[in-house]
Design an enzyme around this catalytic site. Structure first.
Site, PDB file in Angstrom:
ATOM      1  CE1 TYR A  37      -3.732  -2.237   0.886  1.00  0.00           C
ATOM      2  CE2 TYR A  37      -2.759  -2.600   3.026  1.00  0.00           C
ATOM      3  CZ  TYR A  37      -3.716  -2.897   2.091  1.00  0.00           C
ATOM      4  OH  TYR A  37      -4.640  -3.842   2.363  1.00  0.00           O
ATOM      5  CG  HIS A 193     -10.918   3.110   4.386  1.00  0.00           C
ATOM      6  ND1 HIS A 193     -11.074   4.460   4.228  1.00  0.00           N
ATOM      7  CD2 HIS A 193     -10.817   2.609   3.139  1.00  0.00           C
ATOM      8  CE1 HIS A 193     -11.062   4.767   2.936  1.00  0.00           C
ATOM      9  NE2 HIS A 193     -10.918   3.658   2.257  1.00  0.00           N
ATOM     10  NE  ARG A 223      -4.986   5.123  -3.633  1.00  0.00           N
ATOM     11  CZ  ARG A 223      -5.426   3.932  -3.211  1.00  0.00           C
ATOM     12  NH1 ARG A 223      -6.725   3.672  -3.183  1.00  0.00           N
ATOM     13  NH2 ARG A 223      -4.592   2.997  -2.812  1.00  0.00           N
ATOM     14  CG  ASN A 225      -7.269  -0.347  -4.541  1.00  0.00           C
ATOM     15  OD1 ASN A 225      -6.263  -1.064  -4.414  1.00  0.00           O
ATOM     16  ND2 ASN A 225      -8.262  -0.331  -3.671  1.00  0.00           N
ATOM     17  CD  GLU A 265     -11.802  -0.334  -7.105  1.00  0.00           C
ATOM     18  OE1 GLU A 265     -12.713  -1.119  -6.809  1.00  0.00           O
ATOM     19  OE2 GLU A 265     -11.223   0.392  -6.253  1.00  0.00           O
ATOM     20  CE1 TYR A 316     -10.219  -5.756   2.570  1.00  0.00           C
ATOM     21  CE2 TYR A 316      -8.599  -4.911   1.027  1.00  0.00           C
ATOM     22  CZ  TYR A 316      -9.775  -4.760   1.714  1.00  0.00           C
ATOM     23  OH  TYR A 316     -10.514  -3.620   1.551  1.00  0.00           O
ATOM     24  CE  LYS A 317      -4.898  -5.671  -3.056  1.00  0.00           C
ATOM     25  NZ  LYS A 317      -5.779  -4.556  -3.428  1.00  0.00           N
TER      26      LYS A 317
END
Lengths: 346, 321
Positions: A37, A193, A223, A225, A265, A316-317
């Site tokens: 990140y 979040h 940005r 993602n 994204e 998480y993904k």
């Protein structure tokens, strides 16, 4: 530039596909051979000609198909679009921003004519010619945010700014990576979040919030993602997890190149002038692995990124179970050669 | 990670003296285009080229937020100040070209409010004028209580009273008229938000009374921009840019950093927004902290300074800039 719009689906027979041009302009998100990140923000003031960064709101060959898919999601689940009562002014802000941007950036596709409050909006691809009164909700078939986001690719969150925080108080969310507007509506930046691993300890969110609170009119930011999606599904929502979650188990070494997609994204942030709210468009781009590896640098790099990513992030993904198969597949396209810095193809 | 603001090239199209102290300046875009809309409570930072000195002063926008042809600000002349308001009053002429920032709002309305209760003192009226125009256009409910030294110095009072006779109360100090604050705050419907802009004493008074009466912190909004104060000159080392600079008597530390060609982030230039917060690497002397941003502990730590309003006295100061 004339865009040929694809006749394609993001469900059932999954006829979604990228043309060669769409592959070449795909927003590949990894600027080096590993991923962690970061608050990877930059100004959203144009970009290379033809890239997805060039215009304020990118319109591409998937426009009509995405808008059809959105209409189907909304017909089944109207709560994908919500706006708390104090957010109507921000909805008009967003309508104005999108109409002005698209009519200036794509004059062959969109036209906006304004005489005082009397506005006329022409959307040629969708066959819409709408006269209405700006700031008069009764003059449109939907509220202002819903009206314009039924005609704009990507999800839209409108964040109210108060008490030194941002609040998820309105949105149109039908193409999301496993989060729910209906669950998050009314939450603040730290609340929505909360499920993200590692980033809190790293202080990412405190810094990101400080940056976002200070985004000013005329200075939008952006940005990237990313995550992974099996089959080209736009709607990977928690509400429909029972439909798409199970599809992750259908992956085989033979069908992987076609079914497994990198989902990127393009997140942008604009200060809205009349309401002082912040709009957060989240535009989803999908690419099948077999198309992605046609750019040699991207194939090499994605292999290294997925191979080395920490387990928490792979969990998480949502691809921890399939990771060995994915890495195995991608290893065919990694000859060990050095990759050049930056995201662009060599 | 500096967010920054874009600039607008404008031409002064009208200058209207309102009374002995306050003058209104109106701007249009020099290229003939439209100005951005804004939200009530926003300010713009006006750049003034005053000889060798570039002054950057924030002023609340007080024109109609929906009017994209013209921006207006009202400037109160401060004879004892560092010269920004005097420059505007004495040097700026109709037809002059100036540069102003895009609007920035650090004092926005909470649009959830069932009612907006506004308390203004003196020149603190300006953000409310734009907010009232916004609320009048969108059907918002508001009530304004405006205190000024005298009828002659109550800028815009007549206009406000004429347009909104049922929503505006004016108080003149020289006639011993005062806002009955306790009674006023006590009588408000649930869901009311309170806004105050004016001298520091008034802001402190209103916030303290509201807290005493149990108003939620989130329902009380205030804007107080400090003007930087003059002080003894001092020397600063900027470690990142490897420069040693001198901060003049009538210059702020931020202005001195900018004059040395070092880009530093800012928004309000008045000690409120936190954007210019700067790390101190070393010092021998004492800080004169004047901002509202750092808490007492941070001020005592000697590790942070807000260069827009704060100063230093002593031998050495080294900043991470």
């Amino acid at each position: 530039m004339t865009i040929q719009f694809n006749d394609e689906t993001f469900r059932d027979d999954y006829s979604f596909h990228n043309s060669d041009r769409a592959i070449q302009r795909f927003p590949f998100p990894f600027h080096e051979d590993s991923y962690m990140y970061s608050v990877n923000m930059e100004r959203h003031k144009g970009g290379p000609e033809g890239s997805v960064y060039e215009m304020r709101f990118d319109v591409d060959e998937h426009y009509l198909a995405e808008m059809k898919d959105r209409a189907m999601v909304l017909a089944e689940d109207p709560l994908r679009c919500q706006s708390l009562p104090h957010m109507t002014l921000a909805g008009w802000d967003l309508l104005e921003l999108i109409m002005v941007s698209k009519s200036e950036d794509y004059p062959d596709l969109f036209e906006l004519h304004r005489e005082g409050s009397n506005w006329r909006w022409i959307n040629r691809p969708m066959g819409i010619d709408q006269s209405f009164v700006f700031m008069d909700e009764a003059s449109l078939p939907y509220g202002p945010m819903e009206y314009i986001t039924r005609q704009a690719q990507g999800d839209f969150c409108i964040l109210d700014q108060r008490d030194d925080n941002l609040w998820m108080d309105a949105g149109m969310v039908t193409t999301q990576a496993d989060w729910s507007l209906d669950f998050d509506i009314g939450m603040n930046f730290f609340e929505w979040h909360a499920p993200v691993p590692k980033a809190h300890e790293m202080g990412i969110f405190v810094r990101a919030l400080k940056f976002l609170l200070n985004i000013q009119q005329g200075s939008p930011a952006r940005r990237l993602n990313w995550t992974l999606t099996v089959n080209p599904l736009l709607d990977t929502s928690p509400e429909n997890y029972h439909k798409w979650g199970v599809q992750k188990t259908t992956l085989t070494p033979e069908n992987l190149g076609r079914k497994q997609h990198l989902r990127v994204e393009l997140q942008t942030f604009f200060r809205l002038p009349r309401s002082n709210a912040l709009v957060f468009p989240i535009r989803c781009y999908l690419i099948a692995f077999e198309d992605l590896v046609s750019v040699p640098k991207w194939g090499r790099r994605l292999h290294r990124v997925l191979r080395d990513i920490p387990d928490e992030l792979a969990t998480y993904k949502g691809f921890i179970d399939n990771r060995p198969m994915l890495v195995d597949y991608l290893s065919q396209y990694d000859d060990g050669a050095e990759t050049s810095p930056g995201v662009w193809p060599d | 990670m500096s967010a920054g603001t874009d600039k607008l090239a404008v031409t002064v199209t009208n200058i209207v003296p309102l009374n002995d102290l306050v003058t209104r300046f109106e701007f249009q875009r020099s290229d003939g285009g439209e100005l951005p809309t804004f939200s009530g409570g926003a300010h713009t930072v006006v750049e003034m080229r005053d000889g060798d000195i570039t002054r950057l002063n924030p002023y609340s926008l007080m024109s109609d937020p929906m009017d994209q042809s013209t921006y207006a600000i009202s400037v109160r002349r401060d004879d004892a100040g560092r010269g920004g308001s005097l420059f505007m009053h004495n040097r700026v002429r109709v037809g002059d070209r100036m540069v102003i920032s895009y609007p920035v709002n650090l004092f926005s309305l909470d649009l959830r409010a069932r009612k907006h209760l506004m308390i203004a003192g003196g020149i603190g009226i300006t953000p409310f004028i734009a907010q009232i125009k916004q609320l009048a256009a969108t059907g918002g409910r508001f009530e304004l209580h405006y205190a000024a030294r005298s009828a002659a110095l109550a800028s815009y009072a007549d206009e406000l009273t004429a347009h909104h006779p049922n929503n505006v109360s004016i108080y003149h100090d020289d006639q011993a008229q005062a806002i009955d604050l306790v009674h006023l705050l006590d009588g408000q419907p649930l869901g009311t938000h309170l806004y105050v802009c004016g001298p520091k004493g008034m802001i402190d008074w209103v916030r303290a009374k509201a807290a005493d009466l149990g108003w939620p912190r989130e329902a009380v909004h205030y804007e107080e921009f400090l003007a930087p104060q003059s002080g003894k000159p001092f020397e600063v080392k900027l470690a990142l840019s490897n420069k040693v600079i001198e901060v003049g008597e009538h210059q702020s530390l931020l202005e001195a950093i900018e004059a040395a060609g070092v880009d530093a982030p800012y928004l309000c230039r008045g000690g409120a927004c936190g954007q210019c917060e700067t790390d101190v690497i070393g010092y021998d002397g004492k800080f004169i902290h004047r901002d509202h941003w750092l808490d007492d502990e941070e001020k005592a730590s000697g590790k942070k300074i807000m260069p827009c309003v704060s100063r230093f006295e002593g031998k050495t100061l080294v900043l991470d800039r």
